[in-house]
Write a protein that holds these residues in place. Structure first.
Motif, mmCIF file in Angstrom:
data_model
loop_
_atom_site.group_PDB
_atom_site.id
_atom_site.type_symbol
_atom_site.label_atom_id
_atom_site.label_comp_id
_atom_site.label_asym_id
_atom_site.label_seq_id
_atom_site.Cartn_x
_atom_site.Cartn_y
_atom_site.Cartn_z
ATOM 1 N N SER A 4 0.839 -1.192 0.000
ATOM 2 C CA SER A 4 0.000 0.000 0.000
ATOM 3 C C SER A 4 0.876 1.246 0.000
ATOM 4 C CB SER A 4 -0.900 0.005 1.231
ATOM 5 O OG SER A 4 -0.124 0.080 2.419
ATOM 6 N N ALA A 5 0.237 2.373 -0.300
ATOM 7 C CA ALA A 5 0.974 3.636 -0.320
ATOM 8 C C ALA A 5 1.492 3.987 1.066
ATOM 9 C CB ALA A 5 0.059 4.742 -0.851
ATOM 10 N N ASP A 6 0.705 3.707 2.101
ATOM 11 C CA ASP A 6 1.163 4.004 3.464
ATOM 12 C C ASP A 6 2.385 3.170 3.830
ATOM 13 O OD1 ASP A 6 -0.804 5.862 3.812
ATOM 14 O OD2 ASP A 6 -2.223 4.457 4.741
ATOM 15 N N LEU A 7 2.382 1.897 3.430
ATOM 16 C CA LEU A 7 3.527 1.026 3.731
ATOM 17 C C LEU A 7 4.790 1.526 3.040
ATOM 18 C CD1 LEU A 7 4.730 -1.538 4.952
ATOM 19 C CD2 LEU A 7 3.964 -2.772 2.896
ATOM 20 N N GLU A 9 5.425 4.560 2.046
ATOM 21 C CA GLU A 9 5.846 5.815 2.678
ATOM 22 C C GLU A 9 6.573 5.553 3.985
ATOM 23 O OE1 GLU A 9 3.935 10.057 4.250
ATOM 24 O OE2 GLU A 9 2.633 8.394 3.647
ATOM 25 N N HIS A 10 6.060 4.643 4.795
ATOM 26 C CA HIS A 10 6.709 4.333 6.071
ATOM 27 C C HIS A 10 8.074 3.684 5.861
ATOM 28 C CE1 HIS A 10 2.446 4.214 8.039
ATOM 29 N NE2 HIS A 10 2.914 5.445 7.926
ATOM 30 N N THR A 84 7.831 13.098 0.006
ATOM 31 C CA THR A 84 6.732 13.372 0.936
ATOM 32 C C THR A 84 6.393 14.846 0.996
ATOM 33 O OG1 THR A 84 8.298 13.485 2.784
ATOM 34 C CG2 THR A 84 7.278 11.355 2.335
ATOM 35 N N ALA A 317 0.507 2.799 -6.095
ATOM 36 C CA ALA A 317 0.894 2.931 -4.680
ATOM 37 C C ALA A 317 2.359 3.323 -4.538
ATOM 38 C CB ALA A 317 0.624 1.617 -3.942
ATOM 39 N N GLY A 321 2.945 6.520 -2.441
ATOM 40 C CA GLY A 321 3.690 6.382 -1.202
ATOM 41 C C GLY A 321 4.906 7.279 -1.135
#
Length: 530
Positions: A4-7, A9-10, A84, A317, A321
């Motif tokens: 996922s995009a959140d993963l 990014e993290h 980001t 993603a 991300g």
């Protein structure tokens, strides 16, 4: 596994934090290693460097490491801003207002990204690569000369990128979803061009060279190669190409027949046994197939990175991300190669940072393996003396941190190589000098054990005179001006060896013609009269 995009990014932000923490730790280790050894000059370098100069090198290493740490923070901050911070989104949105053609937008984004990286790095790079050296007296260029040279090199590289990147993107667009294989093929072509076409064919065979006429040396090298299954085609001396910072001797050719190329600076400095030790180390690289292995590992690393590019170009993603709007990338027609490569230029050096020590470790083990072969066949004392004589980077400390150098240098420092040779001799209880079957060569009337050969120097002096006369593309006035400048640079004895493979050098070495003439004049003045 669905990413996922959140993963993503993290993972990226965690990679940035770990990258900076690791660089802080490595810098601290480098400073500690430099300061810990200021009490004495490392073994083997006592007659080449004073204790005061050794302490000065430690202080310079400390400030240089801190300056490079600042560059790491600047690079990480730029990467976060462009991802980001949605820097890529803003730039791409602006470019799409100028053109409706996606391919042109991708090419323009690549060009702008490279330009922004240059503009951000330049002022801080000036401090790290010029100001620190200037304060310690290691920089012999003026600020205007350094800036003009840096801008010229940067502009030439950026200008070369314009047509090549346009051609690459056009080929990628034709390849469709498999465009990343085109990028990998371009990487393979570059590797092969660098190792075989450019360096061996384009550089060596086009340079003027002369055979070394000394029969004793020719017999020595021919017998040594023959003992290990190779045939010497010729033994020649030539000037070292400027693109090579570390080479001293080369064994070029194909199959078992090799042409031994001795660069002029090595012929002028080394005794017979020392020169044979350097040849032995290069022979080990040939016998153990170091060049094909290096090509294999670099190709494998390139394949991993290109496959990551291909995966990212098809997943919204990946862009989301990393702060790059999918509306401007995957929603546009085409292969999205330019968008992905631009994103990779900024983020992949951080994401793939753990691969750097892995590849450096592999390449360093190859160097240590070549040294072990040379010390077992010729002798550790001979190889150590050769390394000490050929080493020139006395601005940096001779005792860098091993873990710092593992991350930042793809080859071990000369001081580390000397320590490795000594440790192997002690561990395996080997004699300091070479095996007994080389005693007959040590008594041959080729060299004095303490001084370079007069015969090679005289031959080399004549060779360099002829080569000097044949250099028609340079005017006599320009050669004289360059010679005066080189002589002034040599007075301080310290020259940047370029331990970082991609780091720009700040000066050129003294032409080997004048160096050889100086050695020859010294030998003639000190030689006993018959």
């Amino acid at each position: 596994m669905h990413a996922s995009a959140d993963l993503i990014e993290h993972v990226f932000l965690i990679s940035v934090v770990l990258f900076l923490l690791c660089e802080c730790f490595l810098t601290a280790r480098q400073i500690i290693a430099a300061e810990r050894s200021v009490g004495s000059v490392p073994a083997g370098f006592e007659n080449r460097l004073s204790l005061a100069a050794h302490k000065k090198a430690a202080a310079y290493t400390t400030e240089s490491a801190l300056a490079n740490l600042v560059l790491s923070f600047i690079g990480a901050g730029f990467a976060v801003f462009m991802t980001t911070g949605h820097g890529f989104t803003f730039v791409a949105a602006f470019l799409e207002t100028l053109s409706d053609t996606t391919l042109i937008v991708e090419w323009a984004l690549l060009v702008v990204t490279a330009l922004l990286m240059l503009l951000v790095e330049l002022p801080f790079g000036w401090f790290a690569r010029f100001r620190v050296k200037e304060r310690f007296g290691y920089m012999r260029q003026t600020r205007r000369e350094w800036l003009a040279r840096t801008l010229t090199i940067s502009a030439a590289g950026w200008g070369t990128m314009l047509p090549l990147s346009a051609l690459l993107l056009a080929l990628c667009e034709l390849a469709g979803a498999w465009w990343w294989l085109v990028v990998w093929a371009a990487w393979l072509i570059y590797i092969l061009w660098r190792w075989r076409l450019s360096l061996v064919r384009g550089v060596l065979w086009s340079r003027a060279s002369r055979p070394i006429e000394n029969s004793d040396l020719r017999a020595l090298v021919a017998d040594f190669l023959s003992a290990h299954g190779y045939q010497m085609e010729d033994l020649v001396v030539m000037t070292k190409p400027g693109v090579w910072k570390h080479a001293h001797v080369l064994l070029v050719g194909t199959g078992l027949k090799r042409r031994v190329v001795v660069f002029a600076h090595a012929a002028a400095k080394l005794t017979r046994e020392e020169l044979l030790a350097v040849i032995a180390a290069n022979l080990a690289r040939l016998k153990e197939h170091h060049t094909p292995w290096r090509i294999f590992f670099e190709a494998a690393g390139g394949l991993v990175i290109c496959a990551a590019l291909g995966w990212g170009s098809t997943h919204p993603a990946f862009f989301a991300g990393l702060g790059f709007s999918p509306l401007l990338t995957t929603e546009q027609p085409g292969a999205h190669a330019g968008f992905t490569i631009a994103l990779a230029l900024v983020t992949f050096p951080i994401l793939f940072y753990p691969l750097r020590p892995l590849f450096n470790f592999i390449f360093r083990q190859m160097q240590y393996s070549a040294d072990r072969f040379a010390l077992r066949t010729v002798g550790g004392a001979e190889l150590t003396r050769a390394l000490v004589k050929l080493h020139r980077d006395y601005a940096s400390t001779l005792t860098p941190s091993r873990i710092y150098s593992l991350f930042h240098y793809d080859r071990p420092h000369a001081g580390m190589r000397v320590q490795h040779i000594r440790s192997v001799i002690q561990r395996e209880k080997l004699p300091e000098s070479g095996p007994s079957d080389l005693v007959k060569f040590r008594t041959a009337p080729y060299l004095d054990r303490e001084h370079p050969t007069r015969s090679v120097l005289s031959t080399e002096m004549a060779i360099r005179r002829k080569m000097h006369e044949e250099a028609g593309r340079f005017s006599r006035a320009r050669i004289a001006a360059e010679l005066d400048q080189a002589l002034q640079k040599e007075r301080s004895y310290v020259v940047d060896d370029g331990l970082e493979e991609n780091a720009p050098t700040d000066e050129t070495e003294k032409p080997e013609l004048q160096e050889t003439l100086d050695h020859a004049q010294h030998e003639e003045s000190s030689a006993p009269k018959n």
